[in-house]
Design a protein around this motif. Sequence first.
Motif, PDB file in Angstrom:
ATOM      1  N   ARG A 159      45.164  42.974  47.611  1.00 27.81           N
ATOM      2  CA  ARG A 159      44.710  41.941  46.895  1.00 27.81           C
ATOM      3  C   ARG A 159      45.403  41.490  45.773  1.00 27.81           C
ATOM      4  O   ARG A 159      46.248  42.401  45.229  1.00 27.81           O
ATOM      5  CB  ARG A 159      43.293  42.477  46.040  1.00 27.81           C
ATOM      6  N   SER A 180      44.620  40.210  42.879  1.00 28.90           N
ATOM      7  CA  SER A 180      44.209  40.744  41.628  1.00 28.90           C
ATOM      8  C   SER A 180      44.500  42.308  41.396  1.00 28.90           C
ATOM      9  O   SER A 180      44.941  42.333  40.205  1.00 28.90           O
ATOM     10  CB  SER A 180      42.726  40.469  41.505  1.00 28.90           C
ATOM     11  N   SER A 181      44.563  42.980  42.398  1.00 34.20           N
ATOM     12  CA  SER A 181      45.003  44.463  42.233  1.00 34.20           C
ATOM     13  C   SER A 181      46.332  44.348  42.041  1.00 34.20           C
ATOM     14  O   SER A 181      46.978  45.313  41.252  1.00 34.20           O
ATOM     15  CB  SER A 181      44.534  45.185  43.585  1.00 34.20           C
ATOM     16  N   GLU A 212      44.202  36.662  53.139  1.00 38.38           N
ATOM     17  CA  GLU A 212      42.687  35.743  52.656  1.00 38.38           C
ATOM     18  C   GLU A 212      43.012  35.170  51.479  1.00 38.38           C
ATOM     19  O   GLU A 212      44.116  35.261  50.832  1.00 38.38           O
ATOM     20  CB  GLU A 212      41.823  36.936  52.632  1.00 38.38           C
ATOM     21  N   ASP A 270      42.433  35.949  48.217  1.00 32.96           N
ATOM     22  CA  ASP A 270      42.919  36.740  47.265  1.00 32.96           C
ATOM     23  C   ASP A 270      43.907  37.908  47.627  1.00 32.96           C
ATOM     24  O   ASP A 270      44.039  38.863  47.275  1.00 32.96           O
ATOM     25  CB  ASP A 270      41.969  37.220  46.420  1.00 32.96           C
ATOM     26  N   ARG A 271      44.411  37.741  49.198  1.00 33.13           N
ATOM     27  CA  ARG A 271      45.059  38.945  49.792  1.00 33.13           C
ATOM     28  C   ARG A 271      46.353  38.514  50.259  1.00 33.13           C
ATOM     29  O   ARG A 271      46.467  37.243  50.743  1.00 33.13           O
ATOM     30  CB  ARG A 271      44.387  39.498  50.787  1.00 33.13           C
ATOM     31  N   THR A 303      42.135  51.222  41.747  1.00 34.15           N
ATOM     32  CA  THR A 303      41.147  51.274  42.833  1.00 34.15           C
ATOM     33  C   THR A 303      40.006  52.087  42.523  1.00 34.15           C
ATOM     34  O   THR A 303      38.849  51.661  42.824  1.00 34.15           O
ATOM     35  CB  THR A 303      41.658  52.156  44.147  1.00 34.15           C
ATOM     36  N   ASP A 345      37.373  48.670  51.370  1.00 36.41           N
ATOM     37  CA  ASP A 345      37.762  47.230  51.155  1.00 36.41           C
ATOM     38  C   ASP A 345      39.008  47.115  50.230  1.00 36.41           C
ATOM     39  O   ASP A 345      40.014  46.311  50.393  1.00 36.41           O
ATOM     40  CB  ASP A 345      36.492  46.348  50.835  1.00 36.41           C
ATOM     41  N   LEU A 346      39.081  47.983  49.203  1.00 35.05           N
ATOM     42  CA  LEU A 346      40.033  47.775  48.400  1.00 35.05           C
ATOM     43  C   LEU A 346      41.432  48.432  48.844  1.00 35.05           C
ATOM     44  O   LEU A 346      42.529  48.103  48.455  1.00 35.05           O
ATOM     45  CB  LEU A 346      39.629  48.492  46.922  1.00 35.05           C
TER      46      LEU A 346
END
Length: 83
Positions: free
Chosen positions: A2, A4-5, A33, A35-36, A68, A81-82
């Motif tokens: 992600r 964001s991560s 995706e 955000d990925r 995480t 999912d993370l």
Amino acid sequence: MRLSSLNSLLAEDALHIDEATREDLARFLEPEEPDRIRFRQAVVRDAAYERLSFARRRQLHARAAAITREAGGDDLDGMVDLL
């Protein structure tokens, strides 16, 4: 991963993956995706990883684990999912 991560992971180093950076890295990274992102080729991912020192890898892994854990809370199934 992600975005964001990834940005949370890099924030401690005052780094940020913005749109311009994503465009510069488009040869190596692709959207998965909204955000990925992921590496286009495993060999590029492996080469980038191998260039990191052991100490830097350990530091980034510890940060990633903390991010995480924060995002998933006590819901271990939600963390899947993370990852």
